[in-house]
Enzyme design. Structure first.
Site, PDB file in Angstrom:
ATOM      1  N   LYS A   1       0.842  -1.198   0.000  1.00  0.00           N
ATOM      2  CA  LYS A   1       0.000   0.000   0.000  1.00  0.00           C
ATOM      3  C   LYS A   1       0.879   1.252   0.000  1.00  0.00           C
ATOM      4  O   LYS A   1       0.642   2.190  -0.749  1.00  0.00           O
ATOM      5  CB  LYS A   1      -0.924   0.008   1.226  1.00  0.00           C
ATOM      6  CG  LYS A   1      -2.061  -1.005   1.117  1.00  0.00           C
ATOM      7  CD  LYS A   1      -2.842  -1.127   2.416  1.00  0.00           C
ATOM      8  CE  LYS A   1      -3.903  -2.206   2.320  1.00  0.00           C
ATOM      9  NZ  LYS A   1      -4.575  -2.507   3.576  1.00  0.00           N
TER      10      LYS A   1
ATOM     11  N   GLN B   1      -4.468  -1.290   9.656  1.00  0.00           N
ATOM     12  CA  GLN B   1      -4.460  -2.649   9.112  1.00  0.00           C
ATOM     13  C   GLN B   1      -5.114  -3.613  10.111  1.00  0.00           C
ATOM     14  O   GLN B   1      -4.734  -3.662  11.278  1.00  0.00           O
ATOM     15  CB  GLN B   1      -3.006  -3.066   8.821  1.00  0.00           C
ATOM     16  CG  GLN B   1      -2.850  -4.391   8.132  1.00  0.00           C
ATOM     17  CD  GLN B   1      -3.400  -4.396   6.693  1.00  0.00           C
ATOM     18  OE1 GLN B   1      -3.237  -3.447   5.949  1.00  0.00           O
ATOM     19  NE2 GLN B   1      -4.074  -5.479   6.337  1.00  0.00           N
TER      20      GLN B   1
ATOM     21  N   ASP C   1     -10.969   3.267   4.225  1.00  0.00           N
ATOM     22  CA  ASP C   1     -11.406   1.862   4.129  1.00  0.00           C
ATOM     23  C   ASP C   1     -12.929   1.774   4.034  1.00  0.00           C
ATOM     24  O   ASP C   1     -13.472   0.712   3.733  1.00  0.00           O
ATOM     25  CB  ASP C   1     -10.929   1.061   5.354  1.00  0.00           C
ATOM     26  CG  ASP C   1      -9.578   0.385   5.106  1.00  0.00           C
ATOM     27  OD1 ASP C   1      -9.268   0.100   3.931  1.00  0.00           O
ATOM     28  OD2 ASP C   1      -8.845   0.139   6.085  1.00  0.00           O
TER      29      ASP C   1
END
Ligand code: NAD
Length: 293
Positions: free
Chosen positions: A54, A98, A121
């Site tokens: 990422k 994460q 997200d």
């Protein structure tokens, strides 16, 4: 008939190119550089790989990447303080934590603490509500990528029978909302669903997000259907070593004989997920800067 392979790598590269162009215009015309903060707690090897990918791709499209690595014993309070600091940092437009998190930290508390406008997200309750109410918000990256691949492949999805296998908050449920918004007739299957094979035989579109290798068999597929395989499962190569290969939730070798189009694993949905994260970061940055009232 052999299905067309849907090339998620190529689609993701195209999307990254479009994002990079807009980032460069933002920087040139408004002196604004989108910034993405990625927080990793602990040292889970798979999570380290995801985060590195990422961060690398964030920098490749011209955005600023702010990495935060925290030890596995970090307390929930310490993590919430870092999020609070990033919420107020004007150079950071997107924040991702994460998952999974170590067990002393409640992921719901962490997700809710991220400012909804920086929640790239798309897991914050306000973004979940926006998606289900058909309002503007940030959409979870994996289902967003699946919807893009489906629209590239099929065009107008109106009236299609769509079966989504899996009802998780991060894939199955938002996928259902996105396909409803595209006027599909949506069925959501899950671990308690009966006669999954028959439901599959009726579907023009199947999105499999379960985590069971090759759950969906070739003779379940309606001829010509479009299949999106979200599953990522490690299976042994059975060559006497400890090496493994990745397979999806759909039996690719069987399904490819009946379907019209299918995503491979790897190289299908996976690359689109990170490209959509960059797209979300760009959108979040624009809303926080040049589009702000
Ligand atoms: P999850 O474990 O949260 O959810 C799995 C879902 O599958 C559940 O809703 C469950 O009801 C359903 N299920 C379980 N057994 C079933 C059965 N026999 N029949 C029908 N449904 C059944 O998983 P998740 O986070 O949604 O992820 C699903 C898969 O997708 C995993 O393999 C994961 O690694 C993968 N994934 C890939 C990406 C990507 O970027 N490609 C992103 C997220 C998840």
């Amino acid at each position: 008939m052999t299905a067309k392979t849907i090339d998620g790598k190529a689609a993701a590269a195209e999307l990254r190119k479009r994002v990079a162009k807009q980032v460069s215009e933002l920087r040139a015309n408004y002196d604004v550089q989108p910034g993405l903060a990625a927080i990793l707690v602990g040292d889970d090897p798979a999570s380290q790989v995801y985060i590195r990918n990422k961060e690398r791709q964030t920098e490749e499209v011209g955005m600023a990447s702010v990495g935060r690595r925290l030890p596995a014993e970090t307390s929930e309070g310490a993590l919430l303080s870092i999020i609070e600091e990033l919420n107020h940092d004007p150079t950071v437009h997107g924040i991702l934590v994460q998952l999974p998190l170590p067990k002393q930290i409640k992921s719901e508390a962490v997700i809710s603490a991220i400012s909804a406008e920086k929640d790239v997200d798309g897991f914050h309750p306000m973004n979940v509500a926006a998606l289900s109410n058909g309002k503007d918000g940030l959409v979870p990256c994996t289902p967003m990528g699946c919807a893009m691949l489906l629209k590239d492949q099929i065009g107008d999805l109106t009236g299609k029978e769509a079966l989504i296998i899996g009802r998780s908050n991060i894939v199955g449920k938002p996928m259902a909302q996105l396909l409803l918004a595209e006027n599909c007739t949506v069925t959501i299957a899950h671990s308690r669903t009966r006669d999954l094979d028959q439901k599959c035989r009726n579907a023009d579109i199947v999105v499999a997000a379960v985590g069971i290798p090759k759950l969906v068999k070739g003779d379940w597929i309606k001829p010509g259907a479009t299949l999106i395989d979200v599953g990522i499962n490690r299976v042994s190569k059975n060559d006497g070593t400890t090496s493994y290969r990745l397979v999806g939730d759909i039996d690719y070798e069987e399904a490819v004989q009946a379907a019209g189009a299918i995503t491979p694993v790897p190289g299908g949905v996976g690359p689109m997920t990170i490209a959509c994260l960059l797209q979300n970061t760009l959108a979040a940055c624009k809303r926080q800067t040049i589009l702000r009232d």
